[in-house]
Design a protein around this motif. Structure first.
Motif, short mmCIF file in Angstrom:
data_model
loop_
_atom_site.label_atom_id
_atom_site.label_comp_id
_atom_site.label_asym_id
_atom_site.label_seq_id
_atom_site.Cartn_x
_atom_site.Cartn_y
_atom_site.Cartn_z
N TYR A 107 2.94 4.76 9.16
CA TYR A 107 2.64 5.92 8.31
C TYR A 107 3.90 6.31 7.54
O TYR A 107 4.97 6.48 8.11
CB TYR A 107 2.14 7.09 9.15
N VAL A 108 3.72 6.42 6.22
CA VAL A 108 4.84 6.74 5.32
C VAL A 108 4.43 7.92 4.45
O VAL A 108 3.27 8.02 4.01
CB VAL A 108 5.20 5.51 4.46
N SER A 109 5.40 8.78 4.17
CA SER A 109 5.11 9.97 3.35
C SER A 109 5.90 9.93 2.05
O SER A 109 7.01 9.38 1.99
CB SER A 109 5.47 11.25 4.11
N SER A 110 5.30 10.50 1.01
CA SER A 110 5.96 10.67 -0.29
C SER A 110 5.87 12.15 -0.65
O SER A 110 5.26 12.94 0.09
CB SER A 110 5.27 9.80 -1.34
N PRO A 111 6.42 12.57 -1.78
CA PRO A 111 6.35 14.00 -2.12
C PRO A 111 4.93 14.55 -2.22
O PRO A 111 4.70 15.73 -1.95
CB PRO A 111 7.05 14.06 -3.49
N THR A 112 3.97 13.70 -2.59
CA THR A 112 2.60 14.22 -2.77
C THR A 112 1.61 13.70 -1.74
O THR A 112 0.51 14.24 -1.62
CB THR A 112 2.07 13.85 -4.17
N ILE A 113 1.97 12.65 -1.02
CA ILE A 113 1.05 12.06 -0.04
C ILE A 113 1.73 12.02 1.33
O ILE A 113 2.83 11.47 1.46
CB ILE A 113 0.62 10.64 -0.45
N LYS A 114 1.11 12.60 2.32
CA LYS A 114 1.68 12.65 3.65
C LYS A 114 0.96 11.67 4.58
O LYS A 114 -0.26 11.57 4.58
CB LYS A 114 1.59 14.06 4.23
N HIS A 115 1.76 10.97 5.37
CA HIS A 115 1.26 10.09 6.43
C HIS A 115 0.25 9.07 5.90
O HIS A 115 -0.86 8.92 6.42
CB HIS A 115 0.62 10.92 7.55
N LYS A 116 0.65 8.36 4.86
CA LYS A 116 -0.21 7.30 4.32
C LYS A 116 0.04 6.00 5.10
O LYS A 116 1.18 5.58 5.28
CB LYS A 116 0.09 7.05 2.84
N GLY A 157 0.80 -1.22 0.00
CA GLY A 157 0.00 0.00 0.00
C GLY A 157 0.83 1.26 0.00
O GLY A 157 0.41 2.29 0.52
N LEU A 158 2.02 1.19 -0.60
CA LEU A 158 2.91 2.36 -0.64
C LEU A 158 2.34 3.45 -1.54
O LEU A 158 1.62 3.17 -2.50
CB LEU A 158 4.28 1.94 -1.15
N PRO A 159 2.67 4.70 -1.26
CA PRO A 159 2.26 5.78 -2.17
C PRO A 159 2.83 5.53 -3.57
O PRO A 159 3.96 5.06 -3.71
CB PRO A 159 2.88 7.04 -1.53
N PRO A 160 2.09 5.85 -4.61
CA PRO A 160 2.55 5.52 -5.97
C PRO A 160 3.79 6.29 -6.40
O PRO A 160 4.50 5.85 -7.31
CB PRO A 160 1.34 5.89 -6.84
N ASP A 161 4.08 7.42 -5.76
CA ASP A 161 5.23 8.22 -6.19
C ASP A 161 6.41 8.11 -5.24
O ASP A 161 7.35 8.90 -5.32
CB ASP A 161 4.83 9.69 -6.35
N ILE A 162 6.38 7.13 -4.35
CA ILE A 162 7.50 6.97 -3.42
C ILE A 162 8.62 6.21 -4.10
O ILE A 162 8.38 5.25 -4.84
CB ILE A 162 7.04 6.26 -2.12
N PHE A 208 10.92 3.16 -8.72
CA PHE A 208 9.68 3.17 -7.96
C PHE A 208 9.11 1.76 -7.93
O PHE A 208 9.10 1.09 -8.97
CB PHE A 208 8.66 4.12 -8.59
N PRO A 209 8.62 1.29 -6.79
CA PRO A 209 7.95 -0.03 -6.77
C PRO A 209 6.75 -0.03 -7.70
O PRO A 209 5.82 0.76 -7.51
CB PRO A 209 7.51 -0.18 -5.30
N PRO A 210 6.73 -0.85 -8.73
CA PRO A 210 5.70 -0.73 -9.77
C PRO A 210 4.30 -1.13 -9.32
O PRO A 210 3.31 -0.72 -9.93
CB PRO A 210 6.20 -1.65 -10.88
N LYS A 211 4.18 -1.93 -8.27
CA LYS A 211 2.86 -2.43 -7.88
C LYS A 211 2.45 -2.01 -6.48
O LYS A 211 1.56 -2.59 -5.89
CB LYS A 211 2.83 -3.95 -8.00
N GLY A 212 3.12 -1.01 -5.96
CA GLY A 212 2.71 -0.48 -4.67
C GLY A 212 3.17 -1.27 -3.47
O GLY A 212 2.69 -1.04 -2.35
N TYR A 213 4.08 -2.20 -3.67
CA TYR A 213 4.63 -2.94 -2.53
C TYR A 213 6.12 -3.14 -2.71
O TYR A 213 6.65 -3.03 -3.83
CB TYR A 213 3.93 -4.28 -2.35
N ALA A 214 6.80 -3.41 -1.63
CA ALA A 214 8.23 -3.65 -1.67
C ALA A 214 8.59 -4.57 -0.51
O ALA A 214 7.73 -4.93 0.32
CB ALA A 214 9.01 -2.33 -1.59
N PHE A 215 9.86 -4.95 -0.46
CA PHE A 215 10.36 -5.79 0.62
C PHE A 215 11.52 -5.08 1.31
O PHE A 215 12.39 -4.51 0.64
CB PHE A 215 10.81 -7.16 0.10
#
Length: 358
Positions: free
Chosen positions: A174-183, A107-112, A141-148
């Protein structure tokens, strides 16, 4: 948390081919096999000071909303383990070790990007960020919204867990990216004790009554696999989830041992089974577990120079090991000419091969 976040938690099926396995061989000579070392270790698990983890399978792992589809033909599996070898992957020689150093984050932000993921989790210890086909794709960038998260030390995983927020038996941070905060993103560690489960310690493990299950969703624990298969076929005495030897993380395959021939035949005759547990609902393939240290059941090595039999016939009218000579002789008979031999490709996974008749 006010609401459950929507997570993209597709598994790492594409990463399967990068995994390797340790090949363990049974020291067996007949179909009526007992493993003293195995049974001694069964008792060790049962007498563990944490029976809720080892023998009852109390709900403590995380279930991912998506089952990760994998093909049985993409598996490289570790053979069913006598329990003295469970120590190697589950206890690892270090009795304080509890978790795989590989942790799923979904469920990572798409632009992280990779650096931002690393910076979000490096406070727990040195780590590497990875995802399937990362090197080949050269994606940042993780292409499918997940990583390890591949931590260097297992203690870092515990620190990460301690910092998570729990919601419905799931862990979030909670993780933040340039466009999404505290996801909120899902954190899914793998508990090593969930790799093996003994349902009936009164029965010896017989590898000739054992099945290979391909495409097992990675959140599924051994105790859950055992219960599902026991509900379908009965007679389950052991279930194991295959993990890679280095990081001890599930590879997407498992093994189930039955205590009786009737349950074993029912399972391999079905060929497929629907695994349903929580959010998991997936159809997976079932095959006989093929050994690589068995003599031909017909000539006992007399016609093949004492070599181990390369073929196993999975047809329920056979279920025997054959050398090439005995396969040709027995399967040229009417009604058997269409049987297909199973072999262990690279000593790892069962694979059907064509047989050329002379």
């Amino acid at each position: 948390m006010a609401s459950n976040p929507v997570l993209d938690s597709t598994g790492d099926r594409d990463n399967l081919k990068q995994n390797t396995c340790t090949c363990w061989i049974f020291q067996t000579k007949s179909t009526d096999m007992k493993f003293p070392t195995l049974e001694n270790n069964l008792m060790g698990i049962i007498e563990s000071p944490t029976p809720d983890e080892h023998t009852r399978g109390i709900e403590r792992g995380l279930e991912d909303p998506a089952s990760m589809p994998t093909s049985i033909n993409d598996q490289r599996i570790s053979p069913i383990r006598p329990l003295h070898l469970i120590d190697k992957n589950v206890r690892g020689g270090d009795h304080s070790e509890r978790f795989s150093r590989k942790v799923f984050v979904g469920g990572l932000p798409p632009d992280i990007d990779e650096d931002e993921i690393h910076n979000s989790f490096c406070r727990f210890g040195p780590l590497t960020v990875d995802w399937p086909h990362k090197a080949e794709s050269k994606s940042y960038f993780p292409p499918k919204g997940y990583a390890f998260l591949l931590f260097e030390e297992e203690a870092s995983v515990q620190k990460l867990i301690d910092s998570c927020v729990r919601d419905d038996d799931k862990l979030f941070m909670y993780v933040s990216s340039p466009t999404i905060k505290h996801k909120p993103v899902q954190i899914r560690p793998w508990n090593l004790s969930d790799s093996d489960f003994v349902m009936d310690n009164s029965k010896p493990l017989d590898p000739r009554k054992t099945i290979f299950v391909g495409g097992v969703p990675r959140p599924l624990r051994a105790c859950e696999l055992a219960k599902i298969m026991n509900d379908f076929y009965g007679g389950v005495c052991y279930a194991g989830i295959d993990t890679d030897p280095e990081l001890k993380y599930p590879k997407g395959a498992g093994r189930v041992a039955f205590s009786n021939q009737q349950s074993y035949i029912a399972a391999i005759s079905a060929r497929f089974v629907q695994l349903q547990h929580g959010d998991i609902d997936k159809r997976v393939e079932v095959k006989p577990y093929v050994l690589d240290d068995q003599m031909c059941d017909h000539c006992q090595g007399a016609r093949c120079g004492g070599k181990f039999a390369p073929f196993f016939c999975s047809n329920v009218t056979c279920l025997q090991y054959y050398c090439e000579h005995c396969w040709a002789m027995n399967h040229s008979r009417q009604g058997k000419e269409f049987h297909k031999p199973l072999v262990k490709e690279g000593g790892d996974r069962p694979r059907t091969v064509p047989f050329r008749w002379n």
